[in-house]
Design an enzyme around this catalytic site. Structure first.
Site, mmCIF file in Angstrom:
data_model
loop_
_atom_site.group_PDB
_atom_site.id
_atom_site.type_symbol
_atom_site.label_atom_id
_atom_site.label_comp_id
_atom_site.label_asym_id
_atom_site.label_seq_id
_atom_site.Cartn_x
_atom_site.Cartn_y
_atom_site.Cartn_z
ATOM 1 N N VAL A 1 1.174 -1.193 0.187
ATOM 2 C CA VAL A 1 0.111 -0.088 0.223
ATOM 3 C C VAL A 1 0.545 1.191 -0.355
ATOM 4 O O VAL A 1 2.035 0.965 0.247
ATOM 5 C CB VAL A 1 -1.013 -0.035 1.174
ATOM 6 C CG1 VAL A 1 -1.732 -1.505 0.732
ATOM 7 C CG2 VAL A 1 0.006 0.210 2.462
ATOM 8 N N SER A 2 -0.040 2.125 0.267
ATOM 9 C CA SER A 2 1.005 3.514 -0.278
ATOM 10 C C SER A 2 1.588 4.632 1.187
ATOM 11 O O SER A 2 3.244 4.502 1.091
ATOM 12 C CB SER A 2 0.923 4.569 -0.459
ATOM 13 O OG SER A 2 -0.907 5.263 0.383
ATOM 14 N N GLU A 3 1.266 3.474 2.197
ATOM 15 C CA GLU A 3 2.689 3.761 3.062
ATOM 16 C C GLU A 3 2.233 2.790 4.507
ATOM 17 O O GLU A 3 0.782 1.999 4.476
ATOM 18 C CB GLU A 3 2.483 5.321 3.944
ATOM 19 C CG GLU A 3 3.094 6.095 3.275
ATOM 20 C CD GLU A 3 2.326 6.735 2.775
ATOM 21 O OE1 GLU A 3 2.801 8.169 1.916
ATOM 22 O OE2 GLU A 3 0.942 7.136 2.589
ATOM 23 N N THR A 4 3.440 2.354 4.809
ATOM 24 C CA THR A 4 3.357 1.486 6.279
ATOM 25 C C THR A 4 3.977 1.672 7.283
ATOM 26 O O THR A 4 4.961 2.362 7.097
ATOM 27 C CB THR A 4 3.890 -0.159 5.705
ATOM 28 O OG1 THR A 4 3.158 -0.740 4.406
ATOM 29 C CG2 THR A 4 3.621 -0.624 7.016
ATOM 30 N N HIS B 1 -1.478 11.193 5.635
ATOM 31 C CA HIS B 1 -2.664 10.237 5.995
ATOM 32 C C HIS B 1 -1.903 8.767 6.827
ATOM 33 O O HIS B 1 -3.043 7.643 7.379
ATOM 34 C CB HIS B 1 -3.657 9.490 4.810
ATOM 35 C CG HIS B 1 -2.223 8.057 4.157
ATOM 36 N ND1 HIS B 1 -1.698 7.604 3.917
ATOM 37 C CD2 HIS B 1 -2.976 6.531 4.363
ATOM 38 C CE1 HIS B 1 -1.221 6.786 3.424
ATOM 39 N NE2 HIS B 1 -2.308 5.941 3.446
#
Length: 301
Positions: free
Chosen positions: A44-47, A76
């Site tokens: 996903v875009s960030e973890t 986010h």
């Protein structure tokens, strides 16, 4: 060892909207390489990786990874982590201080453990961790149009111009003439490099929302950060007040701006931006939005 994780959709009040986020709650003992591998696995875009705080007065320390590298700050992940930590603490409302690489961020949170539908969700508003700034660079409308497969007449509206702004993460902000131009934008990494050079790593497109109830509609492309298109970009919103003041006369006082993003991706998102103007200068900004828990599980790593 088993490590708990939770996934959330952020900058939305409903599942399957907003920006997906993975949060690893038990990150102690993971080195940088392991965190990067896990971020690639979630894809996903960030973890986010939650660690004990360095200052015991704070709730937690977090590290944020894209699929490509670590980020000093992102919007986010901050909202999603704050809502999840409030849910973990069974905190209906209150203040959490979260340590990020950029510094300690104060978040006002409201959370509900269960609704009639069984959802775990909430909202958070955080104060932007640093003052934004405009970087003086010469970026032509023609170069932006070429990188986005648009016409030069699609670039800009009123006094808004392409500009680089930074409130923790730099973005090239490109104003577009209307929603039609926003929908037609079709960038690719080769065009970014050829037309915009290093300024094309993170491209934030925006225009007036002529159809909905938001103030602006936006899209964000960041092939250099490992994300082709981002459904909601809080770090860009944190720098947006300085972009607005570059093009508009805003009276002293507090201003609220709603930004809708992700509609072209089928993941509608809303970012609530607040900022204060004093003496013609931005003195502070806040970013807020909702977050909904989607899934929970265990990593066996």
């Amino acid at each position: 060892m088993p490590r708990r994780y939770v996934t959330l959709d952020v900058f939305t009040t409903r599942p399957f909207g907003g920006n997906p986020l993975a949060v690893v709650l038990d990150a102690q003992g993971l080195d940088d390489a392991a965190m990067q591998q896990i971020a690639r696995e979630f894809n996903v875009s960030e973890t986010v990786f939650v660690l004990p705080p360095k200052n015991k007065a704070n709730r937690a320390r977090i590290r944020i990874f894209t699929v490509a590298h670590e980020m000093p700050f992102a919007g986010h992940p901050t909202v999603g982590a704050a809502v999840l930590l409030a849910l973990e603490d069974k905190l209906a409302s209150g203040t959490l201080r979260i340590e990020e690489t950029i510094g300690t961020i104060t978040c006002e949170v409201a959370a509900q453990g269960a609704t009639a539908a069984g959802a775990r969700k909430g909202s958070a508003v955080f104060t932007a961790p640093r003052k934004g700034e405009i970087e003086e660079v010469n970026i032509s409308r023609a170069a932006c149009a070429e990188a986005l497969n648009l016409d030069e007449g699609d670039i800009g509206f009123d006094a808004h111009r392409p500009i680089v702004a930074n409130a923790g993460v730099p973005f090239l902000f490109v104003p577009l003439a209307d929603l039609t131009a926003l929908a037609r934008a079709r960038p690719d990494e080769a065009a970014f490099i050829a037309s915009l050079g290093g300024f094309g790593e993170a491209l934030y497109l925006y225009t007036l929302d002529e159809e909905g109830d938001a103030d602006f509609r936006a899209r964000m492309f960041s092939p250099g950060l490992g994300t082709e298109e981002d459904p909601a970009t809080g770090a860009a919103a944190a720098a947006f007040p300085w972009v607005l003041l570059d093009a508009e006369n805003r009276v002293d006082g507090h201003h609220k701006v709603r930004i809708d993003q992700g509609f072209e991706m089928g993941r509608p998102s809303r970012v609530d931006l607040g900022f204060t103007v004093k003496g013609g200068q931005v003195t502070g900004a806040t970013i807020g939005g909702g977050a909904v828990v989607i899934a929970e599980g265990v990593l066996h790593i």
